[in-house]
Motif scaffolding. Structure first.
Motif, PDB file in Angstrom:
ATOM      1  N   HIS A 111       1.025  -1.178   0.128  1.00 27.60           N
ATOM      2  CA  HIS A 111       0.100  -0.002   0.054  1.00 27.60           C
ATOM      3  C   HIS A 111       0.870   1.248  -0.127  1.00 27.60           C
ATOM      4  O   HIS A 111       2.134   1.188  -0.152  1.00 27.60           O
TER       5      HIS A 111
ATOM      6  N   CYS B  69      -4.638   5.769   0.434  1.00 25.92           N
ATOM      7  CA  CYS B  69      -3.489   5.095  -0.229  1.00 25.92           C
ATOM      8  C   CYS B  69      -3.479   5.071  -1.530  1.00 25.92           C
ATOM      9  O   CYS B  69      -4.219   5.673  -2.274  1.00 25.92           O
TER      10      CYS B  69
ATOM     11  N   CYS C 253      -4.090  -1.514  -4.731  1.00 28.06           N
ATOM     12  CA  CYS C 253      -3.786  -2.677  -3.959  1.00 28.06           C
ATOM     13  C   CYS C 253      -4.975  -3.608  -4.220  1.00 28.06           C
ATOM     14  O   CYS C 253      -4.978  -4.547  -3.322  1.00 28.06           O
TER      15      CYS C 253
ATOM     16  N   MET D 181      -9.557   3.364   0.214  1.00 26.93           N
ATOM     17  CA  MET D 181      -8.898   3.279   1.471  1.00 26.93           C
ATOM     18  C   MET D 181      -8.402   4.422   2.265  1.00 26.93           C
ATOM     19  O   MET D 181      -7.234   4.723   1.903  1.00 26.93           O
TER      20      MET D 181
END
Ligand SMILES: [Cu+2]
Length: 292
Positions: free
Chosen positions: A180, A217, A221, A228
């Protein structure tokens, strides 16, 4: 001469960089950094742009001057100046000088941004996982240190990372699954969060403006990478101490935030609605002829 000139221009701009940057909207670089490191990176960018423009204007000037001064006037072959040693020498030296000056200032700023101190005031462990964050407040540095308080994000609640102004902060990153990247745009900085034994560490010497900042992030990912998110909440050192004490006493992050007079939930971003139901998520349960 070119290198010295550029150095002079760069130095001049470093001293007045913010104003020039504001006039030209940061030359495309995000403004409003909240750490001294982010301001130095911003100044480097502005200075590099000014230096590039200075060289550009000089070269454009030469081109236009040649176009006008040496335009075709008849059929006679103009004076040939190939293998003019002073000119060839200048063509080689000038770019080397320019690159050296840019490299010099870049190396200085980069070293400064990557610098780690022996005893940062606050150490927070950043744990990334698909697709959320956990923030552990540590009593020291490295894997030996203990977690004294922790904030964990869920599908329903955005994790809020509370940090103080005027204190140096070390971020120690680790991932539970894939790569990440921890990114707060206002820090003008992102760093990959790696799984396994690699522990990426960076520091900011202080956070200079209280407020709420969205964090993201920045490394693709998986399915919910784009959602995220977390929130960085910068508060006064007094409030931070109260917050940490409340957390250590067993309060939830939301209760601890309320106790110090802060909004309990993130305001800069919100949890992602997956719109998953048993019908649309698991094809086995989908009604007939609705596709998968
Ligand atoms: Cu991620």
């Amino acid at each position: 001469m070119a290198g010295l000139g550029l150095g002079g221009v760069a130095l001049l701009v470093l001293l007045t960089g913010c104003d020039v940057g504001q006039t030209f909207h940061g030359f495309g670089w995000p403004q409003g950094g909240i750490s001294p490191e982010s301001k130095r990176m911003y100044d480097l960018w502005i200075a590099s742009c000014i230096a590039a423009l200075a060289v550009g204007v000089f070269v454009w000037g030469l081109i236009f001057w040649c176009v006008v001064r040496y335009r075709k006037r008849g059929n006679a072959l103009p004076v040939q100046t190939r293998y003019n040693m002073p000119m060839e020498f200048l063509y080689t030296i000038a770019p080397i000088l320019i690159v050296s000056v840019l490299f010099y200032y870049t190396a200085i700023v980069q070293t400064d941004v990557d610098k780690l101190s022996k005893n940062p005031d606050v150490t927070v462990e950043v744990v990334a996982f698909k697709w959320n964050w956990q923030f552990n407040y540590r009593d020291g540095q490295g894997t030996e240190a203990r977690t004294t308080a922790s904030t964990l994000g869920t599908s329903e609640v955005i994790p809020v990372l509370v940090l103080p102004t005027n204190r140096s902060i070390r971020f120690e990153e680790t991932s539970r699954d894939v790569i990440h990247s921890f990114w707060v745009p206002e820090l003008l900085f992102k760093r990959d969060v790696m799984p396994g034994k690699i522990r990426n560490v960076f520091e900011v010497s202080s956070l200079d403006a209280e407020g709420a900042y969205v964090g993201r992030c920045a490394e693709l990912c998986g399915s919910y990478h784009a959602f995220m998110n977390f929130e960085l909440r910068v508060v006064s050192p007094e409030k931070y101490d109260q917050f940490l004490a409340a957390k250590q006493a067993g309060k939830s992050t939301q209760d601890a935030l309320t106790e110090i007079g802060e909004q309990p939930y993130a305001g800069t971003t919100q949890p992602f609605d997956t719109r998953r139901t048993q019908d649309n998520f698991n094809p086995d349960h989908a009604p007939a002829r609705t596709g998968s």
